[in-house]
Design an enzyme around this catalytic site. Structure first.
Site, short mmCIF file in Angstrom:
data_model
loop_
_atom_site.label_atom_id
_atom_site.label_comp_id
_atom_site.label_asym_id
_atom_site.label_seq_id
_atom_site.Cartn_x
_atom_site.Cartn_y
_atom_site.Cartn_z
N HIS A 147 -9.39 -146.65 21.07
CA HIS A 147 -8.80 -146.47 19.74
C HIS A 147 -8.12 -147.74 19.22
O HIS A 147 -7.73 -147.79 18.04
CB HIS A 147 -7.77 -145.34 19.78
N SER B 159 -3.86 -137.46 10.85
CA SER B 159 -4.37 -138.80 10.56
C SER B 159 -4.94 -138.85 9.16
O SER B 159 -5.55 -137.91 8.67
CB SER B 159 -5.45 -139.17 11.57
#
Length: 656
Positions: free
Chosen positions: A370, A487
């Site tokens: 990530h 997110s």
């Protein structure tokens, strides 16, 4: 002037149907790029190359400090009682008028001197690379839908086609022919030849789809463990693929010396050779080391290098990507989730930029580090790979002619020098891995009584309703509403990453209590009005977040700036309420794509849930993980009941 023109052009493109919010709602709809030309070297040949628009992207704005403080306090309000809120409000206002004001001025000045990037890009990647815990469970996974032609789901056939399609994607990308990623609100207007003609002819400083910078690290990249802070290593000259099977590591070239792709039949032959290799499962599988905490792994890597393994580690790090061939078939979605998220720890290299995983029964997934990328860019990659493998497969099931290649010579099994200390270190890491994953529980839910169609007919945001159901479910299970984070992509801006939407609001808190504890005290019309209030405010949060007006990254950047100057942190950052709001019990994310079955990740907080969800026309799906502090099975039952209640009210019926 260029920025002003870009903003005007973005506004114009929106009127044409382009959704520059990207995955704000998490409902990521993409009409795949058309194939032009007959070349098997590329997944597409676009009239408007991928990087054509990069300079045109508007810069990520730095919010006004007073707006950030206001939004921060609004998010804090439902988490605090009156006395706690008065304290936090006073601290935040002191920050706004004092230390924060000075930091804001410095941040703006710094941003003006770095117009090639965004104010958050450097600090955000530094944050990821500086974390010292294992990346194994923070790396998300995304599951491909099965190939609609069942015979193409055979492990070797599908693996070969995915390698070939990934290679074509890489060549398309590096040739500048990849179609720019554009998300459509109205594809009938914007996914047309005439619209593409407008975009193609527009100067690069006047057009504005999504940020493409993450793709620069898609291939040949690995996260290297270092003490205190990791590094990203990229070597675009490397031409080989890393393949893992039974914990053993193999490499072979998939690009020749002239830059041409190796023939698909040869790749298939090499993969068959690897799977038929009689070498037993690795007794000391090196891959499990990448599951360890970063400082411990960094120390063990130094010992590996000292033992004479530097060259082979360089081969692993520089590989185009990693392909994991697992020798286990999947029983169900839960088994598949565990396998894609962590597997057995032996047949993975969690540090690679991305890994394609194929189970014995041909189920496929992607997992990725990530630090360098967010889900939206990886979804673009997954979309292209799925389309290419299902519409233009290069190898086919059934008997095939033997490839004119000597796989025994072309394929190399990496063999590492391991002394007693390293073997003992690997053993301890494997024991630690087994201990950690044994505590992780995953469950899934499918709500079949309604979805996006009915919610939009009711003029409600599907995203808002699911987030409300999460809060209602937690309230039903644990008697409280809690900090949550969703997110939100800012990829419509140059070097934008992600920000956070805070779904717990005063509106969702009131609505949750009304449904769970006070349903008999409110009429159906009153409950419907509360749902609309939640949806309206959530849409506002989505708009603010995707337009770079969230408060989370801004406050983080100001803190990062203070720490970089070794300044004492203002009490805003040491206030217990700041720690509490950033300890998200409900960590959520949403994506939807024709290429993807589902996706997931582990909880970020030890007492939290890792929630991923997708909203379809007539159903809603969730994949949820937890550690022993939470009961994921009971939670999903409560979420299901909450959705039932919401849809009952939307149908005009009284709750029982």
């Amino acid at each position: 002037m260029a920025n002003l023109l870009s903003v005007r052009c973005v506004a114009s493109l929106r009127k044409s149907g382009i959704n520059l919010r990207t995955a704000a709602l998490g409902i990521t709809k993409r009409n795949y790029s058309s194939q032009k030309g007959s070349s098997t070297e590329y997944v597409s040949q676009s009239d408007a190359p991928l990087r054509h628009h990069q300079k045109s992207l508007p810069r990520l704005p730095i919010p006004k400090l007073e707006d950030t403080v206001r939004r921060y306090l609004a998010a804090q309000r439902p988490l605090l009682d009156d006395d706690q809120f008065r304290i936090t409000e006073k601290i935040a206002q002191d920050f706004q008028n004092g230390a924060g004001k000075q930091l804001q001025e410095e941040l703006v000045a710094q941003d003006k001197n770095n117009t090639h990037t965004s104010y958050i890009s450097g600090p955000w990647i530094d944050r990821y690379l500086s974390v010292r815990y294992s990346v194994m469970l923070t790396n998300p996974f995304m599951i491909f839908n099965p190939d609609p032609k069942p015979q193409y789901n055979e492990q070797i056939v599908r693996a070969t086609n995915m390698v070939c399609s990934a290679l074509r994607f890489m060549k398309t990308l590096r040739a500048g022919l990849q179609e720019p990623e554009v998300f459509h609100l109205n594809p009938t207007k914007s996914e047309t030849d005439s619209f593409k003609g407008v975009v193609r002819c527009a100067p690069s400083f006047l057009s504005g789809p999504l940020d493409t910078s993450p793709f620069l690290r898609l291939f040949n990249t690995t996260r290297i463990p270092k003490r205190r802070r990791d590094e990203l290593f990229t070597d675009e000259k490397a031409r080989h693929l890393l393949v893992m099977s039974k914990g053993n590591m193999y490499v072979f070239d998939i690009v020749d010396r002239d830059g041409n792709s190796v023939k698909p039949a040869e790749i298939q032959s090499h993969l068959k050779y690897i799977l038929s290799d009689p070498t037993p499962a690795a007794a000391s599988p090196l891959g499990v080391l990448t599951s360890e905490s970063r400082d411990v792994w960094a120390g063990l890597r130094d010992k590996l290098i000292a033992a004479g393994n530097a060259e082979d580690l360089q081969i692993v790090d520089s590989a185009l990507f990693c392909l994991c061939l697992d020798d286990e078939s999947m029983r169900d979605q839960i088994h598949l989730s565990h396998n894609m998220l962590h597997g057995d720890g032996c047949n993975r290299w969690y540090d690679k930029s991305f890994t394609v995983i194929l189970t014995k029964d041909g189920q496929a997934g992607i997992t990725f580090d990530h630090s360098w990328v967010d889900g939206l860019a990886m979804l673009c990659f997954q979309n292209e790979i799925f389309k290419d493998t299902t519409e233009r497969p290069l190898v086919h099931p059934g008997p095939t002619a033997a490839a004119a290649v000597d796989s025994a010579s072309a394929v190399r099994r990496l063999q590492f020098n391991l002394d007693d200390e390293l073997e003992d270190g690997i053993k301890k890491v494997k024991e630690n891995f087994d201990s950690i994953v044994s505590t992780l529980t995953i469950d899934a839910m499918e709500f079949k009584k309604g979805g996006k169609a009915l919610l939009k007919k009711s003029k409600l945001s599907p995203d808002a309703v699911v987030q409300l159901a999460f809060q209602m479910g937690f309230l039903r299970q644990y008697g409280q509403t809690v900090a949550a984070c969703e997110s939100c992509s800012t990829a419509a801006f140059r070097h934008g990453r992600i920000d956070s939407i805070r779904p717990l609001t005063m509106q969702t808190q009131r609505c949750s209590h009304a449904f769970v504890f006070q349903s008999g005290q409110h009429s159906v019309e009153q409950l419907q009005a509360m749902l609309r209030e939640c949806s309206t405010y959530h849409r506002q949060l989505i708009k603010e977040g995707t337009m770079g007006q969230g408060f989370d990254r801004h406050l983080f950047a100001l803190r990062y700036l203070a720490e970089s100057k070794s300044e004492a942190l203002h009490s805003l950052y040491t206030d217990p309420s700041y720690a509490a709001i950033n300890h998200a019990i409900l960590e959520t994310s949403t994506l939807t794509s024709p290429a993807m079955d589902f996706f997931g990740f582990a909880p970020y907080a030890p007492d939290g849930f890792g929630l991923t969800y997708s909203v379809f026309d007539d159903w809603i799906g969730c994949n949820v993980s937890s550690y022993p502090a939470r009961n994921v099975h009971e939670f999903l039952q409560c979420v299901h009941k909450s959705l039932e209640d919401i849809f009952t009210v939307l149908e005009g019926k009284t709750l029982s």
